[in-house]
Design a protein around this motif. Structure first.
Motif, PDB file in Angstrom:
ATOM      1  N   PRO A   1       0.801  -1.228   0.000  1.00 39.93           N
ATOM      2  CA  PRO A   1       0.000   0.000   0.000  1.00 39.93           C
ATOM      3  C   PRO A   1       0.834   1.278   0.000  1.00 39.93           C
ATOM      4  N   ARG A   2       2.041   1.230   0.548  1.00 37.42           N
ATOM      5  CA  ARG A   2       2.898   2.425   0.568  1.00 37.42           C
ATOM      6  C   ARG A   2       3.356   2.810  -0.826  1.00 37.42           C
ATOM      7  N   ARG A   3       3.305   1.878  -1.763  1.00 38.45           N
ATOM      8  CA  ARG A   3       3.737   2.142  -3.138  1.00 38.45           C
ATOM      9  C   ARG A   3       2.602   2.652  -4.026  1.00 38.45           C
ATOM     10  N   LEU A   4       1.378   2.631  -3.532  1.00 34.59           N
ATOM     11  CA  LEU A   4       0.222   3.090  -4.311  1.00 34.59           C
ATOM     12  C   LEU A   4       0.102   4.609  -4.219  1.00 34.59           C
ATOM     13  N   ASP A   5      -0.274   5.237  -5.329  1.00 34.83           N
ATOM     14  CA  ASP A   5      -0.570   6.662  -5.224  1.00 34.83           C
ATOM     15  C   ASP A   5      -1.972   6.805  -4.622  1.00 34.83           C
TER      16      ASP A   5
ATOM     17  N   LEU B   1      -4.746   3.840  -4.161  1.00 29.53           N
ATOM     18  CA  LEU B   1      -5.119   3.426  -2.811  1.00 29.53           C
ATOM     19  C   LEU B   1      -6.636   3.499  -2.631  1.00 29.53           C
ATOM     20  N   ALA B   2      -7.238   4.593  -3.087  1.00 24.12           N
ATOM     21  CA  ALA B   2      -8.692   4.741  -2.980  1.00 24.12           C
ATOM     22  C   ALA B   2      -9.412   3.626  -3.740  1.00 24.12           C
ATOM     23  N   LYS B   3      -8.924   3.291  -4.927  1.00 22.93           N
ATOM     24  CA  LYS B   3      -9.549   2.228  -5.720  1.00 22.93           C
ATOM     25  C   LYS B   3      -9.414   0.878  -5.034  1.00 22.93           C
ATOM     26  N   GLU B   4      -8.248   0.585  -4.477  1.00 18.87           N
ATOM     27  CA  GLU B   4      -8.045  -0.663  -3.741  1.00 18.87           C
ATOM     28  C   GLU B   4      -8.979  -0.739  -2.532  1.00 18.87           C
ATOM     29  N   LEU B   5      -9.131   0.367  -1.821  1.00 17.95           N
ATOM     30  CA  LEU B   5     -10.032   0.389  -0.665  1.00 17.95           C
ATOM     31  C   LEU B   5     -11.481   0.158  -1.082  1.00 17.95           C
ATOM     32  N   GLU B   6     -11.902   0.797  -2.158  1.00 13.98           N
ATOM     33  CA  GLU B   6     -13.267   0.593  -2.652  1.00 13.98           C
ATOM     34  C   GLU B   6     -13.495  -0.873  -2.997  1.00 13.98           C
TER      35      GLU B   6
ATOM     36  N   MET C   1      -6.976  -5.678   4.008  1.00 20.51           N
ATOM     37  CA  MET C   1      -7.816  -4.551   4.380  1.00 20.51           C
ATOM     38  C   MET C   1      -7.136  -3.721   5.468  1.00 20.51           C
ATOM     39  N   ALA C   2      -6.555  -4.376   6.462  1.00 21.66           N
ATOM     40  CA  ALA C   2      -5.865  -3.655   7.536  1.00 21.66           C
ATOM     41  C   ALA C   2      -4.686  -2.858   6.987  1.00 21.66           C
ATOM     42  N   ALA C   3      -3.948  -3.444   6.054  1.00 21.73           N
ATOM     43  CA  ALA C   3      -2.801  -2.737   5.476  1.00 21.73           C
ATOM     44  C   ALA C   3      -3.250  -1.523   4.673  1.00 21.73           C
ATOM     45  N   LEU C   4      -4.283  -1.688   3.864  1.00 20.32           N
ATOM     46  CA  LEU C   4      -4.789  -0.566   3.060  1.00 20.32           C
ATOM     47  C   LEU C   4      -5.370   0.532   3.939  1.00 20.32           C
ATOM     48  N   GLU C   5      -6.189   0.149   4.915  1.00 23.82           N
ATOM     49  CA  GLU C   5      -6.788   1.149   5.804  1.00 23.82           C
ATOM     50  C   GLU C   5      -5.721   1.839   6.646  1.00 23.82           C
ATOM     51  N   GLY C   6      -4.729   1.079   7.101  1.00 27.48           N
ATOM     52  CA  GLY C   6      -3.641   1.680   7.871  1.00 27.48           C
ATOM     53  C   GLY C   6      -2.887   2.714   7.061  1.00 27.48           C
TER      54      GLY C   6
END
Length: 77
Positions: free
Chosen positions: A6-10, A14-19, A44-49
């Motif tokens: 997730p740290r590598r996503l712009d 990141l928003a698209k992955e969360l959706e 999910m925890a990694a993306l939300e974090g």
């Protein structure tokens, strides 16, 4: 854990992955294997974090707090 760190996503990625992960949550819970659910939880925890790390001062709606929830639950006098 699968997927791009997730740290590598712009922000848009990141928003698209969360959706996507929120949209698939219910089906994974109801119909996924234990391994699938565990993987989903970790991702999910990694993306939300990461989202929270980037947006520590995100706007919070009053009704989404404990106090706001309590006030919604009160019976009218």
């Amino acid at each position: 854990m699968g997927g791009v760190d997730p740290r590598r996503l712009d922000d848009q990625e990141l928003a698209k992955e969360l959706e996507t992960i929120h949209r698939t949550r219910h089906d994974t819970l109801l119909h996924g294997s234990n391994d699938a659910l565990r993987t989903h939880n970790e991702r999910m925890a990694a993306l939300e974090g990461e989202y929270l790390r980037r947006h520590p001062r995100r706007p919070v709606i009053g009704g989404r707090t404990r106090a706001g929830a309590r006030s919604r639950g009160e019976a009218p006098s």
